[in-house]
Scaffold this motif. Structure first.
Motif, short mmCIF file in Angstrom:
data_model
loop_
_atom_site.label_atom_id
_atom_site.label_comp_id
_atom_site.label_asym_id
_atom_site.label_seq_id
_atom_site.Cartn_x
_atom_site.Cartn_y
_atom_site.Cartn_z
N MET A 80 1.76 1.55 -3.48
CA MET A 80 0.76 1.65 -4.59
C MET A 80 -0.29 2.75 -4.45
N THR A 83 -2.75 -0.33 -9.71
CA THR A 83 -2.84 -1.37 -8.46
C THR A 83 -2.30 -2.72 -8.85
N PRO A 87 0.99 -1.29 -0.21
CA PRO A 87 -0.01 0.03 -0.07
C PRO A 87 0.65 1.20 0.10
N VAL A 146 -1.00 4.76 -8.05
CA VAL A 146 -2.42 4.78 -8.53
C VAL A 146 -2.96 6.17 -8.81
#
Length: 389
Positions: A85, A131, A82, A89
């Motif tokens: 990501m 993602t 995360p 994104v």
């Protein structure tokens, strides 16, 4: 400084393709031919900058992981995806918005920038690219610089595994085993050379933490110069003909990889060079470097192209390209401050919350499982006592 190299690399691709490869039509410009054949290609070597970043990541992740315990290592592992990501994104979503709402004439620029954004784009496609695609496939049509995310994620987890083993046993053999395994997988075509070299760069950075030794300036500065020389390699550059005669088509990849390793070592383990690159301006650039890396292509392809077109109406191609590039670089760093504060830091906070929730949930389930097992054992023990009676 790594971001500057990536920045200049893309500016070269967009406005001066001849800097990267002599086969392009713009090589008629003698200045580009001179720079391409000179040993100063490190100024716009985005590939070398990426390998430097990989080596640094391996070193820093190891440093942080081994400052704590196994629980710290698990927390870092849970946060890693995360953490990468969320900013990635968002950059893809911004690219989608640029494709969808900005139409800018790029006809005076290179074929590469004219092709950028020529896809069947959608919001869902941008989210998928940021993602999944960039981390599993190692590419992104929305933000091509995200090819590094796959290397970053896999390299990080390999470093975490090696750190976990280091908690139990101090040995260099496990790192060498990883390196030879990667080389084997590249040899049998199960891994691409780009991915393989990226992973090895992480492992080298990890090894630097354990085995790196301080070096004096009389050695570190020549070493840095040699590393920068290797960073500028192009297979058809006259300044590198001796190397390309030995390594052939592999010269570019091996030269940039070696540059990353040598440059990092010469700076990290030199007191003077380390102090120089620890000045406030470099600390600031390092803080926003990830944000700059993620947004620089978007800024170049929108604001940069708009500025070029505007200036080109009144001045020559060279003046327009250089002046628009300078303004674009300054603008990108200004924008990156906002991206860092509102996107990158949000990613850090969210990844920490994800890690805590995941660990708390796992701990809760583990407690429930242990309680269930204890209850079952208690019932069995009570049943045996009744039977005996």
């Amino acid at each position: 400084m790594l971001c500057y190299s990536c920045f200049f690399s893309f500016l070269g691709i967009i406005k001066y393709e001849g800097l990267h490869n002599l086969v392009y039509k713009v090589i008629e410009n003698s200045v580009q031919g001179f720079i391409h054949n000179s040993p100063f290609g490190f100024i716009y070597s985005g590939t070398s900058a990426v390998y430097i970043f990989f080596v640094l990541s391996g070193y820093i992740l190891t440093y942080v992981a081994l400052k704590g315990n196994v629980h710290k290592l698990i927390a870092m592992s849970l946060k890693r995806y995360p953490r990468l990501m969320i900013p990635a994104v968002v950059s893809c979503i911004l690219a989608f918005l640029c494709f969808n709402y900005f139409t800018i004439d790029k006809s005076a620029l290179t074929d590469w920038i004219n092709g950028y954004g020529s896809l069947d784009y959608s919001l869902l496609g941008a989210i998928y690219s940021g993602t999944v695609e960039s981390f599993l496939v190692g590419k992104s049509s929305y933000n091509p610089v995200l090819w590094t995310m796959k290397v970053e994620l896999i390299g990080s987890f390999i470093v975490f595994v090696m750190c976990l083993i280091r908690y139990k046993k101090t040995t260099v053999y496990i790192e060498l085993l990883f390196i030879f395994t990667v080389i084997f997988l590249v040899g049998v075509k199960l891994l691409s050379a780009k991915l393989g070299l990226g992973i090895i760069a992480f492992i080298v950075g990890h090894l630097f933490y354990f085995y790196g030794k301080d070096i004096q300036s009389k050695f570190s500065i020549p070493l840095l110069i040699f590393g920068l020389y290797l960073a500028g390699i192009h297979n058809d550059s006259l300044s590198y003909s001796a190397l390309t005669s030995i390594f052939g088509l592999y010269s570019y990849s091996l030269g940039n990889f070696s540059s990353g390793v040598i440059t990092v070592y010469s700076i990290i383990f030199s007191v003077n060079l380390n102090a120089f690159f620890s000045k406030k301006i470099f600390v600031f650039m390092g803080k926003v470097s990830f944000s700059v890396y993620l947004i620089h292509l978007l800024v170049i392809s929108t604001l940069g192209v708009f500025l070029f077109n505007f200036i080109y109406e009144y001045f020559s191609y060279e003046v327009s390209a250089i002046s628009s590039s300078v303004i674009t670089i300054l603008s990108t760093y200004i924008i990156s401050i906002f991206y860092f504060n509102y996107v990158d830091q949000t990613g850090m906070i969210a990844s920490t919350k994800f890690q805590r929730v995941t660990q708390d949930s796992a701990s809760h389930l583990n407690n429930k499982f242990n309680t269930l097992v204890e209850n079952q054992l208690t019932k069995k023990s009570s049943g045996r006592k009744k039977t005996r009676r």
